[in-house]
Design a protein around this motif. Sequence first.
Motif, PDB file in Angstrom:
ATOM      1  N   TYR A 100       0.821  -1.231   0.000  1.00  0.00           N
ATOM      2  CA  TYR A 100       0.000   0.000   0.000  1.00  0.00           C
ATOM      3  C   TYR A 100       0.840   1.259   0.000  1.00  0.00           C
ATOM      4  O   TYR A 100       0.489   2.243  -0.612  1.00  0.00           O
ATOM      5  CB  TYR A 100      -0.999   0.005   1.156  1.00  0.00           C
ATOM      6  CG  TYR A 100      -0.431  -0.387   2.483  1.00  0.00           C
ATOM      7  CD1 TYR A 100       0.217   0.534   3.260  1.00  0.00           C
ATOM      8  CD2 TYR A 100      -0.570  -1.687   2.953  1.00  0.00           C
ATOM      9  CE1 TYR A 100       0.744   0.170   4.481  1.00  0.00           C
ATOM     10  CE2 TYR A 100      -0.055  -2.061   4.173  1.00  0.00           C
ATOM     11  CZ  TYR A 100       0.605  -1.133   4.931  1.00  0.00           C
ATOM     12  OH  TYR A 100       1.127  -1.469   6.135  1.00  0.00           O
ATOM     13  N   LYS A 154       9.700  -4.590  -1.151  1.00  0.00           N
ATOM     14  CA  LYS A 154       9.216  -3.233  -1.439  1.00  0.00           C
ATOM     15  C   LYS A 154       9.715  -2.216  -0.400  1.00  0.00           C
ATOM     16  O   LYS A 154      10.200  -1.142  -0.741  1.00  0.00           O
ATOM     17  CB  LYS A 154       7.680  -3.243  -1.498  1.00  0.00           C
ATOM     18  CG  LYS A 154       7.156  -3.951  -2.741  1.00  0.00           C
ATOM     19  CD  LYS A 154       5.669  -4.029  -2.791  1.00  0.00           C
ATOM     20  CE  LYS A 154       5.085  -5.140  -1.959  1.00  0.00           C
ATOM     21  NZ  LYS A 154       5.513  -6.502  -2.288  1.00  0.00           N
ATOM     22  N   ILE A 155       9.585  -2.568   0.897  1.00  0.00           N
ATOM     23  CA  ILE A 155       9.961  -1.606   1.942  1.00  0.00           C
ATOM     24  C   ILE A 155      11.483  -1.496   2.048  1.00  0.00           C
ATOM     25  O   ILE A 155      12.033  -0.389   2.124  1.00  0.00           O
ATOM     26  CB  ILE A 155       9.327  -1.999   3.298  1.00  0.00           C
ATOM     27  CG1 ILE A 155       7.797  -1.940   3.183  1.00  0.00           C
ATOM     28  CG2 ILE A 155       9.822  -1.084   4.417  1.00  0.00           C
ATOM     29  CD1 ILE A 155       7.043  -2.543   4.348  1.00  0.00           C
ATOM     30  N   ASP A 174      18.982 -11.112   1.675  1.00  0.00           N
ATOM     31  CA  ASP A 174      17.619 -11.535   1.335  1.00  0.00           C
ATOM     32  C   ASP A 174      17.715 -12.996   0.906  1.00  0.00           C
ATOM     33  O   ASP A 174      18.698 -13.400   0.293  1.00  0.00           O
ATOM     34  CB  ASP A 174      17.074 -10.674   0.179  1.00  0.00           C
ATOM     35  CG  ASP A 174      15.558 -10.781   0.045  1.00  0.00           C
ATOM     36  OD1 ASP A 174      14.863  -9.773   0.200  1.00  0.00           O
ATOM     37  OD2 ASP A 174      15.055 -11.911  -0.218  1.00  0.00           O
ATOM     38  N   THR A 233      10.987  -2.321  12.036  1.00  0.00           N
ATOM     39  CA  THR A 233       9.610  -1.916  11.694  1.00  0.00           C
ATOM     40  C   THR A 233       8.862  -3.111  11.104  1.00  0.00           C
ATOM     41  O   THR A 233       7.780  -2.940  10.562  1.00  0.00           O
ATOM     42  CB  THR A 233       9.599  -0.764  10.656  1.00  0.00           C
ATOM     43  OG1 THR A 233      10.374  -1.185   9.523  1.00  0.00           O
ATOM     44  CG2 THR A 233      10.156   0.522  11.212  1.00  0.00           C
ATOM     45  N   ASP A 259       9.154  -0.336  16.062  1.00  0.00           N
ATOM     46  CA  ASP A 259       7.751  -0.010  15.786  1.00  0.00           C
ATOM     47  C   ASP A 259       6.883  -1.233  16.055  1.00  0.00           C
ATOM     48  O   ASP A 259       5.665  -1.169  15.912  1.00  0.00           O
ATOM     49  CB  ASP A 259       7.606   0.436  14.323  1.00  0.00           C
ATOM     50  CG  ASP A 259       6.209   0.958  14.025  1.00  0.00           C
ATOM     51  OD1 ASP A 259       5.741   1.837  14.777  1.00  0.00           O
ATOM     52  OD2 ASP A 259       5.574   0.465  13.067  1.00  0.00           O
TER      53      ASP A 259
HETATM   54  P1  NAI Z   1       7.941  -7.808   0.437  1.00  0.00           P
HETATM   55  O1  NAI Z   1       7.261  -9.120   0.294  1.00  0.00           O
HETATM   56  O2  NAI Z   1       7.888  -6.831  -0.686  1.00  0.00           O
HETATM   57  O3  NAI Z   1       9.506  -8.048   0.767  1.00  0.00           O
HETATM   58  C1  NAI Z   1       9.959  -8.921   1.738  1.00  0.00           C
HETATM   59  C2  NAI Z   1      11.372  -9.356   1.340  1.00  0.00           C
HETATM   60  O4  NAI Z   1      11.903 -10.143   2.405  1.00  0.00           O
HETATM   61  C3  NAI Z   1      11.411 -10.220   0.076  1.00  0.00           C
HETATM   62  O5  NAI Z   1      12.420  -9.745  -0.801  1.00  0.00           O
HETATM   63  C4  NAI Z   1      11.755 -11.612   0.617  1.00  0.00           C
HETATM   64  O6  NAI Z   1      12.522 -12.380  -0.304  1.00  0.00           O
HETATM   65  C5  NAI Z   1      12.547 -11.268   1.849  1.00  0.00           C
HETATM   66  N1  NAI Z   1      12.618 -12.343   2.846  1.00  0.00           N
HETATM   67  C6  NAI Z   1      11.693 -13.281   3.155  1.00  0.00           C
HETATM   68  N2  NAI Z   1      12.136 -14.050   4.168  1.00  0.00           N
HETATM   69  C7  NAI Z   1      13.367 -13.596   4.490  1.00  0.00           C
HETATM   70  C8  NAI Z   1      14.333 -13.984   5.432  1.00  0.00           C
HETATM   71  N3  NAI Z   1      14.129 -15.005   6.242  1.00  0.00           N
HETATM   72  N4  NAI Z   1      15.492 -13.285   5.486  1.00  0.00           N
HETATM   73  C9  NAI Z   1      15.723 -12.246   4.650  1.00  0.00           C
HETATM   74  N5  NAI Z   1      14.839 -11.839   3.720  1.00  0.00           N
HETATM   75  C10 NAI Z   1      13.685 -12.502   3.651  1.00  0.00           C
HETATM   76  O7  NAI Z   1       7.383  -7.180   1.787  1.00  0.00           O
HETATM   77  P2  NAI Z   1       7.357  -5.645   2.227  1.00  0.00           P
HETATM   78  O8  NAI Z   1       6.133  -4.999   1.680  1.00  0.00           O
HETATM   79  O9  NAI Z   1       8.673  -5.048   1.926  1.00  0.00           O
HETATM   80  O10 NAI Z   1       7.134  -5.784   3.808  1.00  0.00           O
HETATM   81  C11 NAI Z   1       8.117  -6.350   4.657  1.00  0.00           C
HETATM   82  C12 NAI Z   1       7.537  -6.531   6.040  1.00  0.00           C
HETATM   83  O11 NAI Z   1       7.310  -5.264   6.653  1.00  0.00           O
HETATM   84  C13 NAI Z   1       6.147  -7.197   6.106  1.00  0.00           C
HETATM   85  O12 NAI Z   1       6.231  -8.595   6.000  1.00  0.00           O
HETATM   86  C14 NAI Z   1       5.642  -6.753   7.455  1.00  0.00           C
HETATM   87  O13 NAI Z   1       6.052  -7.679   8.435  1.00  0.00           O
HETATM   88  C15 NAI Z   1       6.356  -5.425   7.692  1.00  0.00           C
HETATM   89  N6  NAI Z   1       5.411  -4.285   7.666  1.00  0.00           N
HETATM   90  C16 NAI Z   1       5.327  -3.481   8.765  1.00  0.00           C
HETATM   91  C17 NAI Z   1       4.466  -2.397   8.789  1.00  0.00           C
HETATM   92  C18 NAI Z   1       4.360  -1.483   9.973  1.00  0.00           C
HETATM   93  O14 NAI Z   1       3.428  -0.653  10.029  1.00  0.00           O
HETATM   94  N7  NAI Z   1       5.265  -1.539  10.938  1.00  0.00           N
HETATM   95  C19 NAI Z   1       3.593  -2.121   7.633  1.00  0.00           C
HETATM   96  C20 NAI Z   1       3.805  -2.982   6.506  1.00  0.00           C
HETATM   97  C21 NAI Z   1       4.672  -4.046   6.533  1.00  0.00           C
END
Ligand code: NAI
Length: 330
Positions: A100, A154-155, A174, A233, A259
């Motif tokens: 989002y 993404k993040i 990653d 976060t 966070d």
């Molecule tokens: P994403 O799916 O775009 O990216 C996650 C990345 O982590 C991928 O490249 C994946 O290959 C990698 N990954 C998976 N398992 C792994 C591991 N064991 N070690 C290293 N890398 C690994 O997800 P996005 O959108 O970047 O979000 C990441 C996380 O951020 C979410 O899963 C969520 O937990 C957290 N989040 C926190 C928020 C908040 O308000 N504090 C809001 C949104 C997300």
Amino acid sequence: MIKILFYDTKEYDKELFEKYNKQYNYEIKYLETKLNSETAPLAKGYDAVCIFVNDVADKETLEILKDCGVKLVVLRCAGFNNVDIQNLPDNMSVVRVPGYSPYAVAEHAVALLLSIDRKIYKSYQRTKKYNFTLNGLLGFDIHGKTVGVIGTGKIGKAFINIMKGFGTEILAYDIYPDEKLAQDVGFKYVDLDELYEKSDIISLHCPLTKDNQNMINKEAMNKMKKGVVIINTSRGKLINTDELIEELSKEKIGGLGLDVFDEEEDFFLNDMSNSYYRNADLSVLLSMPNVVITSHQAFFTREALEQIGKISMENIKTFFETGTCENIVK
Ligand code: NAI
């Protein structure tokens, strides 16, 4: 008419979803209570439940939801670690909002880092009291430092782009490295040991899975530089909190920005200031210098909320019209 039961709703959720529902006309009921096995029976007669990060959709809860007639679990967030996907009952699906606003979360991670480094939380309190001294506010230049980024989705990518602007060297890890991204943006993938050993700042941007629970434990922290700043976060359970407190008290960790917290469910997003109910680890962390904790607010920007509202409502429409949806969690 599609009936949706919302759990763990705050005033801002209601405002957001009521605005979008003018286009969709779903029958919605908003509950303040969180989803768990005790509150799942409230979903009897609903087609879908809409939940957030601290609702618990474990095996037992999902079975109850199925018996209630629920066909769709709508996550109004990106992470899905709180849903037991392996034990999803037949004829039930889960949708989420995968991206989002990665900027909202990445920018909040940077805000935590700057707040810790430049002691903004301390100087704010001082100047409010007309105290303009600088003792204890000494920070460090971020420029020239090495930043370790775990998770380059993404993040993580948005965070790397910001940190490149500070003039830092980025080391990333990653499980699915994107070498093209690394080349285009100018960073290097390394193994976790090298990332721990060389980074001055470490920021977590990977999802919580069964394999990486407690990945930041005593052993990992032992490999880190003395005075490392850790920012999380992502999800609280990525860090072993007891061992983190131990390393903080030994001054191995120089700063901590959270966070998320491994036992945040009863506390974050709630006003507990008049309650005697406390979490011992959280209280210790809050009492420590150079620890800044925010209440799962990284996602909380106007732009992110609008996307959450829009995509969640569209996910529901697409799923009930076609039986599938691109944002289904597999
Ligand atoms: P994403 O799916 O775009 O990216 C996650 C990345 O982590 C991928 O490249 C994946 O290959 C990698 N990954 C998976 N398992 C792994 C591991 N064991 N070690 C290293 N890398 C690994 O997800 P996005 O959108 O970047 O979000 C990441 C996380 O951020 C979410 O899963 C969520 O937990 C957290 N989040 C926190 C928020 C908040 O308000 N504090 C809001 C949104 C997300």
